[in-house]
Motif scaffolding. Structure first.
Motif, PDB file in Angstrom:
ATOM      1  N   CYS A 307      38.567  17.935  33.663  1.00 31.34           N
ATOM      2  CA  CYS A 307      38.408  16.868  32.673  1.00 31.34           C
ATOM      3  C   CYS A 307      39.749  16.226  32.319  1.00 31.34           C
ATOM      4  N   LEU A 308      40.803  17.015  32.276  1.00 27.25           N
ATOM      5  CA  LEU A 308      42.126  16.470  31.974  1.00 27.25           C
ATOM      6  C   LEU A 308      42.567  15.516  33.073  1.00 27.25           C
ATOM      7  N   LYS A 309      42.347  15.909  34.320  1.00 28.70           N
ATOM      8  CA  LYS A 309      42.696  15.043  35.450  1.00 28.70           C
ATOM      9  C   LYS A 309      41.890  13.748  35.427  1.00 28.70           C
ATOM     10  N   LEU A 310      40.605  13.848  35.113  1.00 27.32           N
ATOM     11  CA  LEU A 310      39.752  12.662  35.055  1.00 27.32           C
ATOM     12  C   LEU A 310      40.194  11.706  33.943  1.00 27.32           C
ATOM     13  N   ALA A 311      40.648  12.258  32.826  1.00 27.79           N
ATOM     14  CA  ALA A 311      41.119  11.419  31.721  1.00 27.79           C
ATOM     15  C   ALA A 311      42.379  10.659  32.108  1.00 27.79           C
ATOM     16  N   TYR A 312      43.313  11.325  32.782  1.00 25.99           N
ATOM     17  CA  TYR A 312      44.507  10.634  33.276  1.00 25.99           C
ATOM     18  C   TYR A 312      44.110   9.489  34.202  1.00 25.99           C
ATOM     19  N   GLU A 313      43.163   9.772  35.111  1.00 22.77           N
ATOM     20  CA  GLU A 313      42.710   8.760  36.071  1.00 22.77           C
ATOM     21  C   GLU A 313      42.087   7.569  35.350  1.00 22.77           C
ATOM     22  N   ALA A 314      41.206   7.833  34.392  1.00 28.32           N
ATOM     23  CA  ALA A 314      40.549   6.749  33.650  1.00 28.32           C
ATOM     24  C   ALA A 314      41.564   5.933  32.868  1.00 28.32           C
ATOM     25  N   GLY A 315      42.507   6.612  32.235  1.00 27.05           N
ATOM     26  CA  GLY A 315      43.508   5.909  31.457  1.00 27.05           C
ATOM     27  C   GLY A 315      44.393   5.020  32.307  1.00 27.05           C
ATOM     28  N   GLU A 316      44.827   5.521  33.448  1.00 25.90           N
ATOM     29  CA  GLU A 316      45.711   4.755  34.320  1.00 25.90           C
ATOM     30  C   GLU A 316      45.003   3.542  34.910  1.00 25.90           C
ATOM     31  N   ILE A 317      43.729   3.676  35.271  1.00 27.19           N
ATOM     32  CA  ILE A 317      42.978   2.536  35.806  1.00 27.19           C
ATOM     33  C   ILE A 317      42.652   1.562  34.685  1.00 27.19           C
ATOM     34  N   GLY A 318      42.264   2.097  33.530  1.00 25.99           N
ATOM     35  CA  GLY A 318      42.067   1.284  32.346  1.00 25.99           C
ATOM     36  C   GLY A 318      40.764   0.513  32.330  1.00 25.99           C
ATOM     37  N   GLY A 319      40.788  -0.641  31.659  1.00 25.65           N
ATOM     38  CA  GLY A 319      39.575  -1.427  31.503  1.00 25.65           C
ATOM     39  C   GLY A 319      38.514  -0.650  30.747  1.00 25.65           C
ATOM     40  N   THR A 320      37.280  -0.742  31.224  1.00 23.91           N
ATOM     41  CA  THR A 320      36.179  -0.017  30.581  1.00 23.91           C
ATOM     42  C   THR A 320      35.941   1.352  31.202  1.00 23.91           C
ATOM     43  N   LEU A 321      36.808   1.782  32.136  1.00 23.51           N
ATOM     44  CA  LEU A 321      36.625   3.117  32.724  1.00 23.51           C
ATOM     45  C   LEU A 321      36.766   4.225  31.674  1.00 23.51           C
ATOM     46  N   PRO A 322      37.720   4.137  30.721  1.00 23.78           N
ATOM     47  CA  PRO A 322      37.743   5.146  29.660  1.00 23.78           C
ATOM     48  C   PRO A 322      36.461   5.184  28.832  1.00 23.78           C
ATOM     49  N   THR A 323      35.780   4.036  28.693  1.00 20.54           N
ATOM     50  CA  THR A 323      34.488   4.015  27.998  1.00 20.54           C
ATOM     51  C   THR A 323      33.458   4.818  28.781  1.00 20.54           C
ATOM     52  N   ILE A 324      33.461   4.678  30.094  1.00 21.32           N
ATOM     53  CA  ILE A 324      32.552   5.447  30.950  1.00 21.32           C
ATOM     54  C   ILE A 324      32.865   6.929  30.834  1.00 21.32           C
ATOM     55  N   LEU A 325      34.138   7.273  30.918  1.00 21.37           N
ATOM     56  CA  LEU A 325      34.572   8.666  30.757  1.00 21.37           C
ATOM     57  C   LEU A 325      34.111   9.240  29.428  1.00 21.37           C
ATOM     58  N   ASN A 326      34.364   8.509  28.353  1.00 21.51           N
ATOM     59  CA  ASN A 326      34.053   9.008  27.018  1.00 21.51           C
ATOM     60  C   ASN A 326      32.556   9.129  26.788  1.00 21.51           C
TER      61      ASN A 326
END
Length: 385
Positions: A307-326
């Motif tokens: 999950c920590l790795k996925l959060a880094y990935e979502a944050g770095e790509i940005g946009g609405t990907l962190p919304t999908i993650l969350n």
């Protein structure tokens, strides 16, 4: 005197904020608060603090509280749902809003509070995780301070005081490692809900406790730190520190590292945030360094705790990907809490959603809410039966 509202007053952060207010020598007045289902706690807050407004998000509890106040001639406005949250967040006289409500429901009231010119004591991770770009823009536009309440971000905030941002090399978030530090994926297959809720250091709500066990909590904090402190993800490190004495650190370009140390107690970062830039007499125990036997550090196991790795990935790509993650994480944790999925399945569900849902780099609040809704429906429909 400062006038304050609390979103989520009966949760872990909210109740500790009330404790800070009790020890503030009447320097704060609680004008409004929100809660969900905790009827007796809501009534106790009304009787003790005599606020002007309360918002209830559970319909049954709302009606009970409204009836109680009417029968007892208590002069307080009782409102319901998201409209009530927005009301509490934007009360005209309020100076600062503590946003301690858990989940996406806190995003819109927080943005409305910013638009109304209220300083924000931020404990709602989702606000910056999914809407950091929009939130920071509104805060700058309305000259509003966003003051971190999380112990880690509060620590970094303190370590940055009096220094130049250009002289910061990296920030270092510390993590306790949760209840499963050192365990292998094979060992985690048999984890129970009771095991996952047994955090070794912090007393928190169930959702955040599970996030801590999966290390998603730390991943969300990484995304928050990016927005709070304007740092590249490559300059945000996570280090496991089981003793939880150092709450986070800042490394400067000259090699100096500043660490904030204190007792494991959320009342300190809450107190600092709502009193900033001033400090008040301690509401926590003072550290006794002679009783601290050792301070240890290790790298997080991002292979086992993906999950920590996925959060880094979502944050770095940005946009609405962190919304999908969350969104995927919130539903997956809810399903785990209700014994619908296994502990390890939480990370699998998040990864699946990040792979199948498209994301956009240009988005509005409505785009965030629509994306979140689509992800939640997908996960509940697939795994909730």
């Amino acid at each position: 005197m400062k006038y304050i509202s609390i979103l989520g007053a009966t949760g872990s952060i909210g109740t500790q904020t009330l404790e800070v207010l009790r020890n503030s020598n009447n320097s704060f007045k609680l004008l409004g608060f929100s809660a969900n289902k905790s009827y007796s706690e809501i009534i106790n807050i009304i009787n003790e603090f005599n606020p002007e407004h309360v918002a209830i998000t559970d319909e049954t509890t709302y009606q009970r509280v409204k009836d109680f106040c009417s029968k007892n001639n208590i002069c307080i406005e009782v409102s319901y749902g998201i409209d009530g949250l927005n009301k509490v967040a934007t009360l005209p006289v309020v100076n600062i809003v503590v946003t301690s409500i858990v989940g996406m429901i806190g995003l819109v009231p927080t943005i409305n509070a910013i638009k109304a010119g209220k300083d924000i004591a931020l404990a709602n991770k989702e606000t910056l995780v999914v809407g950091g770009k929009l939130v920071k823009a509104e805060a700058q536009k309305h000259n509003v301070k966003i003051l971190p309440v999380d112990s880690e971000h509060g620590a970094i905030f303190q370590c940055l005081q009096g220094n130049k941002h250009s002289e910061v090399k990296k920030i270092i978030l510390t993590a306790s490692g949760g209840p499963f530090r050192g365990k292998t994926s094979e060992e985690l297959k048999s984890i129970t809900l009771k095991d996952a809720l047994a955090h070794p250091k912090w007393t928190m709500g169930k959702k955040i406790t599970i996030d801590s066990a999966t290390l998603m909590n730390k991943g969300l904090e990484v995304i928050e730190a990016h927005w709070l402190f304007n740092m590249n993800y490559s300059d945000i490190d996570v280090v496991v520190h089981p003793e939880s004495v150092i709450h986070s650190m800042v490394e400067y370009i000259d090699g100096s590292v500043m660490a904030q140390m204190a007792a494991t107690d959320m009342k300190l970062p809450i107190q600092y945030a709502i009193n900033y830039p001033n400090r008040q007499n301690s509401v926590v125990e003072y550290l006794d360094f002679c009783k601290i036997k050792s301070l240890t550090f290790e790298n997080p196991d991002i292979s086992t705790f993906k999950c920590l790795k996925l959060a880094y990935e979502a944050g770095e790509i940005g946009g609405t990907l962190p919304t999908i993650l969350n969104g995927a994480n919130e539903v997956a944790v809810d399903l785990f809490l209700n014994n619908k999925v296994s502990f390890l399945k939480i990370g699998d569900i998040i990864e699946e959603c990040m792979n199948i849902f498209s994301y956009s780099n240009n988005f509005t609040i409505n785009d965030i809410l629509e994306t979140d809704n689509k992800v939640r429906k997908y996960v509940y429909n697939k795994y909730g039966d």
